[in-house]
Design a protein around this motif. Sequence first.
Motif, PDB file in Angstrom:
ATOM      1  N   VAL A   1      -5.095   5.899  -3.272  1.00  0.00           N
ATOM      2  CA  VAL A   1      -4.926   4.761  -2.367  1.00  0.00           C
ATOM      3  C   VAL A   1      -5.851   4.893  -1.169  1.00  0.00           C
ATOM      4  O   VAL A   1      -6.461   3.911  -0.733  1.00  0.00           O
ATOM      5  CB  VAL A   1      -3.454   4.642  -1.935  1.00  0.00           C
ATOM      6  CG1 VAL A   1      -3.282   3.648  -0.813  1.00  0.00           C
ATOM      7  CG2 VAL A   1      -2.599   4.253  -3.124  1.00  0.00           C
TER       8      VAL A   1
ATOM      9  N   ASN B   1      -3.750  -0.004   4.639  1.00  0.00           N
ATOM     10  CA  ASN B   1      -3.432   1.410   4.505  1.00  0.00           C
ATOM     11  C   ASN B   1      -4.157   2.282   5.508  1.00  0.00           C
ATOM     12  O   ASN B   1      -3.895   3.472   5.579  1.00  0.00           O
ATOM     13  CB  ASN B   1      -3.765   1.895   3.091  1.00  0.00           C
ATOM     14  CG  ASN B   1      -5.242   1.958   2.825  1.00  0.00           C
ATOM     15  OD1 ASN B   1      -6.036   1.343   3.516  1.00  0.00           O
ATOM     16  ND2 ASN B   1      -5.610   2.691   1.816  1.00  0.00           N
TER      17      ASN B   1
ATOM     18  N   ARG C   1      -1.374   9.501  -2.899  1.00  0.00           N
ATOM     19  CA  ARG C   1      -2.036   9.123  -1.661  1.00  0.00           C
ATOM     20  C   ARG C   1      -3.551   9.136  -1.788  1.00  0.00           C
ATOM     21  O   ARG C   1      -4.236   8.315  -1.204  1.00  0.00           O
ATOM     22  CB  ARG C   1      -1.617  10.122  -0.578  1.00  0.00           C
ATOM     23  CG  ARG C   1      -1.426   9.525   0.724  1.00  0.00           C
ATOM     24  CD  ARG C   1      -0.881  10.443   1.751  1.00  0.00           C
ATOM     25  NE  ARG C   1      -0.561  11.779   1.298  1.00  0.00           N
ATOM     26  CZ  ARG C   1      -0.095  12.724   2.068  1.00  0.00           C
ATOM     27  NH1 ARG C   1       0.104  12.471   3.337  1.00  0.00           N
ATOM     28  NH2 ARG C   1       0.178  13.918   1.620  1.00  0.00           N
TER      29      ARG C   1
ATOM     30  N   TRP D   1       0.835  -1.205   0.000  1.00  0.00           N
ATOM     31  CA  TRP D   1       0.000   0.000   0.000  1.00  0.00           C
ATOM     32  C   TRP D   1       0.868   1.253   0.000  1.00  0.00           C
ATOM     33  O   TRP D   1       0.546   2.239  -0.653  1.00  0.00           O
ATOM     34  CB  TRP D   1      -0.935   0.011   1.207  1.00  0.00           C
ATOM     35  CG  TRP D   1      -2.140  -0.832   1.045  1.00  0.00           C
ATOM     36  CD1 TRP D   1      -2.417  -2.001   1.701  1.00  0.00           C
ATOM     37  CD2 TRP D   1      -3.253  -0.591   0.180  1.00  0.00           C
ATOM     38  NE1 TRP D   1      -3.629  -2.492   1.282  1.00  0.00           N
ATOM     39  CE2 TRP D   1      -4.163  -1.647   0.357  1.00  0.00           C
ATOM     40  CE3 TRP D   1      -3.558   0.416  -0.736  1.00  0.00           C
ATOM     41  CZ2 TRP D   1      -5.362  -1.712  -0.334  1.00  0.00           C
ATOM     42  CZ3 TRP D   1      -4.764   0.342  -1.426  1.00  0.00           C
ATOM     43  CH2 TRP D   1      -5.646  -0.713  -1.226  1.00  0.00           C
TER      44      TRP D   1
ATOM     45  N   SER E   1       0.972   4.051  -2.887  1.00  0.00           N
ATOM     46  CA  SER E   1       0.785   5.452  -2.532  1.00  0.00           C
ATOM     47  C   SER E   1       1.894   6.324  -3.109  1.00  0.00           C
ATOM     48  O   SER E   1       1.642   7.429  -3.597  1.00  0.00           O
ATOM     49  CB  SER E   1       0.744   5.592  -1.010  1.00  0.00           C
ATOM     50  OG  SER E   1       0.601   6.926  -0.640  1.00  0.00           O
TER      51      SER E   1
END
Length: 95
Positions: free
Chosen positions: A44, A81, A41, A32, A36
């Motif tokens: 994700v 995440n 970001r 994750w 990202s």
Amino acid sequence: MYAHHDLPLFLIHCTHQESVFFAAEALTAFQWGWLSDRFGRRMVLILGPLGLSFAMVAFGCSTAYWSMILARCLQGICNGNIGKFPRFDFIEVVA
């Protein structure tokens, strides 16, 4: 719910569920982070909770033990995440 003689089996099933969840989360947390860094970001942090929502619905609708374990594994994968970013980053993603 469970008869007294089924209690150890119940505890084994709970242990399997939690073990699968945490193992999947531990194995995918770095992936994750890589996603990202690679794609940003925001994407994700949107895809993770969407997948987690799907996995929770699948867990709630599961009728067999293997489908419940598979849904719990998917929850762990998508949950990799969630705890890895500070809460103030949520404002940055939404804004």
